[in-house]
Write a protein that holds these residues in place. Structure first.
Motif, PDB file in Angstrom:
ATOM      1  N   LYS A  58       0.836  -1.239   0.016  1.00 36.91           N
ATOM      2  CA  LYS A  58       0.094   0.029   0.132  1.00 36.91           C
ATOM      3  C   LYS A  58       0.868   1.375   0.147  1.00 36.91           C
ATOM      4  N   GLY A  59       0.610   2.206  -0.819  1.00 37.66           N
ATOM      5  CA  GLY A  59       1.438   3.376  -0.933  1.00 37.66           C
ATOM      6  C   GLY A  59       2.453   3.319  -1.890  1.00 37.66           C
ATOM      7  N   ARG A  60       2.863   2.016  -2.562  1.00 40.53           N
ATOM      8  CA  ARG A  60       3.846   1.714  -3.382  1.00 40.53           C
ATOM      9  C   ARG A  60       3.649   1.635  -4.800  1.00 40.53           C
ATOM     10  N   PHE A  61       2.432   0.556  -4.656  1.00 41.10           N
ATOM     11  CA  PHE A  61       1.932  -0.003  -5.658  1.00 41.10           C
ATOM     12  C   PHE A  61       0.684   0.575  -6.198  1.00 41.10           C
ATOM     13  N   THR A  62       0.485   0.446  -7.675  1.00 42.42           N
ATOM     14  CA  THR A  62      -1.002   1.298  -7.993  1.00 42.42           C
ATOM     15  C   THR A  62      -1.379   0.249  -8.931  1.00 42.42           C
ATOM     16  N   VAL A  63      -2.707  -0.230  -9.050  1.00 47.54           N
ATOM     17  CA  VAL A  63      -3.262  -1.077 -10.108  1.00 47.54           C
ATOM     18  C   VAL A  63      -4.194  -0.450 -10.840  1.00 47.54           C
ATOM     19  N   SER A  64      -4.068  -0.654 -12.083  1.00 49.92           N
ATOM     20  CA  SER A  64      -5.235   0.085 -13.013  1.00 49.92           C
ATOM     21  C   SER A  64      -5.650  -0.852 -14.336  1.00 49.92           C
ATOM     22  N   ARG A  65      -6.631  -0.384 -15.150  1.00 55.81           N
ATOM     23  CA  ARG A  65      -6.988  -1.096 -16.264  1.00 55.81           C
ATOM     24  C   ARG A  65      -7.383  -0.276 -17.221  1.00 55.81           C
ATOM     25  N   ASP A  66      -7.109  -0.712 -18.489  1.00 52.39           N
ATOM     26  CA  ASP A  66      -7.301  -0.120 -19.870  1.00 52.39           C
ATOM     27  C   ASP A  66      -8.313  -0.862 -20.644  1.00 52.39           C
ATOM     28  N   TYR A  67      -9.546  -0.464 -20.553  1.00 52.75           N
ATOM     29  CA  TYR A  67     -10.457  -1.197 -21.309  1.00 52.75           C
ATOM     30  C   TYR A  67     -10.300  -1.147 -22.575  1.00 52.75           C
ATOM     31  N   ALA A  68      -9.859  -0.121 -23.211  1.00 54.33           N
ATOM     32  CA  ALA A  68      -9.608  -0.216 -24.838  1.00 54.33           C
ATOM     33  C   ALA A  68      -8.430  -1.344 -25.159  1.00 54.33           C
ATOM     34  N   ARG A  69      -7.410  -1.592 -24.247  1.00 55.52           N
ATOM     35  CA  ARG A  69      -6.325  -2.326 -24.354  1.00 55.52           C
ATOM     36  C   ARG A  69      -6.595  -3.848 -23.707  1.00 55.52           C
ATOM     37  N   ASN A  70      -7.831  -4.009 -23.058  1.00 57.01           N
ATOM     38  CA  ASN A  70      -7.988  -5.191 -22.389  1.00 57.01           C
ATOM     39  C   ASN A  70      -6.679  -5.511 -21.539  1.00 57.01           C
ATOM     40  N   THR A  71      -6.084  -4.497 -20.718  1.00 57.04           N
ATOM     41  CA  THR A  71      -4.890  -4.735 -20.273  1.00 57.04           C
ATOM     42  C   THR A  71      -4.831  -4.382 -18.882  1.00 57.04           C
ATOM     43  N   VAL A  72      -4.416  -4.909 -17.716  1.00 52.28           N
ATOM     44  CA  VAL A  72      -4.353  -4.577 -16.414  1.00 52.28           C
ATOM     45  C   VAL A  72      -2.943  -4.195 -16.201  1.00 52.28           C
ATOM     46  N   TYR A  73      -2.429  -3.172 -15.391  1.00 47.62           N
ATOM     47  CA  TYR A  73      -1.302  -2.762 -15.132  1.00 47.62           C
ATOM     48  C   TYR A  73      -1.112  -2.928 -13.606  1.00 47.62           C
ATOM     49  N   LEU A  74       0.090  -3.105 -13.244  1.00 46.71           N
ATOM     50  CA  LEU A  74       0.661  -2.968 -11.836  1.00 46.71           C
ATOM     51  C   LEU A  74       1.752  -2.086 -11.880  1.00 46.71           C
ATOM     52  N   GLN A  75       1.931  -0.798 -11.235  1.00 50.86           N
ATOM     53  CA  GLN A  75       2.963  -0.112 -11.347  1.00 50.86           C
ATOM     54  C   GLN A  75       3.373  -0.224 -10.104  1.00 50.86           C
ATOM     55  N   MET A  76       4.823  -0.491  -9.785  1.00 48.56           N
ATOM     56  CA  MET A  76       5.506  -0.684  -8.603  1.00 48.56           C
ATOM     57  C   MET A  76       6.397   0.190  -8.377  1.00 48.56           C
ATOM     58  N   ASN A  77       6.502   0.999  -7.303  1.00 46.38           N
ATOM     59  CA  ASN A  77       7.424   1.961  -7.061  1.00 46.38           C
ATOM     60  C   ASN A  77       8.132   1.706  -5.719  1.00 46.38           C
ATOM     61  N   SER A  78       9.219   2.164  -5.456  1.00 46.20           N
ATOM     62  CA  SER A  78       9.988   2.087  -4.126  1.00 46.20           C
ATOM     63  C   SER A  78      10.221   0.611  -3.872  1.00 46.20           C
ATOM     64  N   LEU A  79      10.445  -0.222  -4.865  1.00 49.66           N
ATOM     65  CA  LEU A  79      10.658  -1.388  -4.653  1.00 49.66           C
ATOM     66  C   LEU A  79      11.808  -2.061  -3.741  1.00 49.66           C
ATOM     67  N   LYS A  80      11.548  -3.108  -3.091  1.00 52.73           N
ATOM     68  CA  LYS A  80      12.084  -3.639  -1.934  1.00 52.73           C
ATOM     69  C   LYS A  80      12.698  -5.024  -2.136  1.00 52.73           C
ATOM     70  N   PRO A  81      13.899  -5.311  -1.675  1.00 51.92           N
ATOM     71  CA  PRO A  81      14.027  -6.746  -2.152  1.00 51.92           C
ATOM     72  C   PRO A  81      13.097  -7.771  -1.577  1.00 51.92           C
ATOM     73  N   GLU A  82      12.386  -7.669  -0.563  1.00 48.48           N
ATOM     74  CA  GLU A  82      11.377  -8.487  -0.172  1.00 48.48           C
ATOM     75  C   GLU A  82      10.166  -8.557  -1.175  1.00 48.48           C
ATOM     76  N   ASP A  83      10.044  -7.683  -2.214  1.00 45.01           N
ATOM     77  CA  ASP A  83       9.029  -7.692  -3.260  1.00 45.01           C
ATOM     78  C   ASP A  83       9.567  -8.683  -4.428  1.00 45.01           C
ATOM     79  N   THR A  84      10.580  -9.412  -4.578  1.00 44.81           N
ATOM     80  CA  THR A  84      11.333 -10.420  -5.214  1.00 44.81           C
ATOM     81  C   THR A  84      10.301 -11.532  -5.385  1.00 44.81           C
ATOM     82  N   ALA A  85       9.770 -11.747  -6.355  1.00 45.67           N
ATOM     83  CA  ALA A  85       8.730 -12.927  -6.387  1.00 45.67           C
ATOM     84  C   ALA A  85       8.275 -13.223  -7.933  1.00 45.67           C
ATOM     85  N   VAL A  86       7.591 -14.185  -8.090  1.00 46.92           N
ATOM     86  CA  VAL A  86       6.839 -14.417  -9.368  1.00 46.92           C
ATOM     87  C   VAL A  86       5.728 -13.808  -9.283  1.00 46.92           C
ATOM     88  N   TYR A  87       5.261 -12.914 -10.140  1.00 44.43           N
ATOM     89  CA  TYR A  87       3.814 -11.946 -10.108  1.00 44.43           C
ATOM     90  C   TYR A  87       2.876 -12.692 -11.118  1.00 44.43           C
TER      91      TYR A  87
END
Length: 121
Positions: free
Chosen positions: A65-94
């Protein structure tokens, strides 16, 4: 049939940013809620964020919370996850998923193949 394809993962230094994309194809895609989950080595899959079919409702795990933002573009049928201020503990398969709006993976019917995010310290 619904297909989800994630992209945008990679290696980034701590404090950096990445934007993940989830391209969706199939019928009635815009009627599904979309979720992002992640699985780190040796850990259970965990909820990251979700967005309602309308786009008006979003939810985040406390850890992002406060670092990631989820959004969606209906025209492109695409969902985004903007990830800022990344930390080593964010390492994973998404993974992105389509289904009902919830933080439980059981609510999601369709899943992508995942994209690796690695954050170096």
């Amino acid at each position: 049939q619904v297909q989800l394809v994630e992209s945008g993962g990679g290696l980034v230094q701590a404090g950096g940013s990445l934007r993940l994309s989830c391209a969706a194809s199939g019928r009635n895609m815009n009627t599904y809620a979309m979720g992002w989950f992640r699985r780190a080595p040796g850990r259970e899959r965990e909820f990251v964020a979700d967005i309602s079919w309308s786009g008006y409702s979003t939810d985040y795990a406390d850890s992002v919370k406060g670092r990631f933002t989820v959004s969606r573009d209906y025209a492109r049928n695409t969902v985004y996850l903007q990830m800022n201020s990344l930390k080593p503990e964010d390492t994973a398969v998404y993974y992105c998923a389509a289904g009902l709006l919830a933080s439980s993976p059981k609510a999601y019917k369709y899943w992508g193949q995942g994209t690796q995010v690695t954050v170096s310290s």
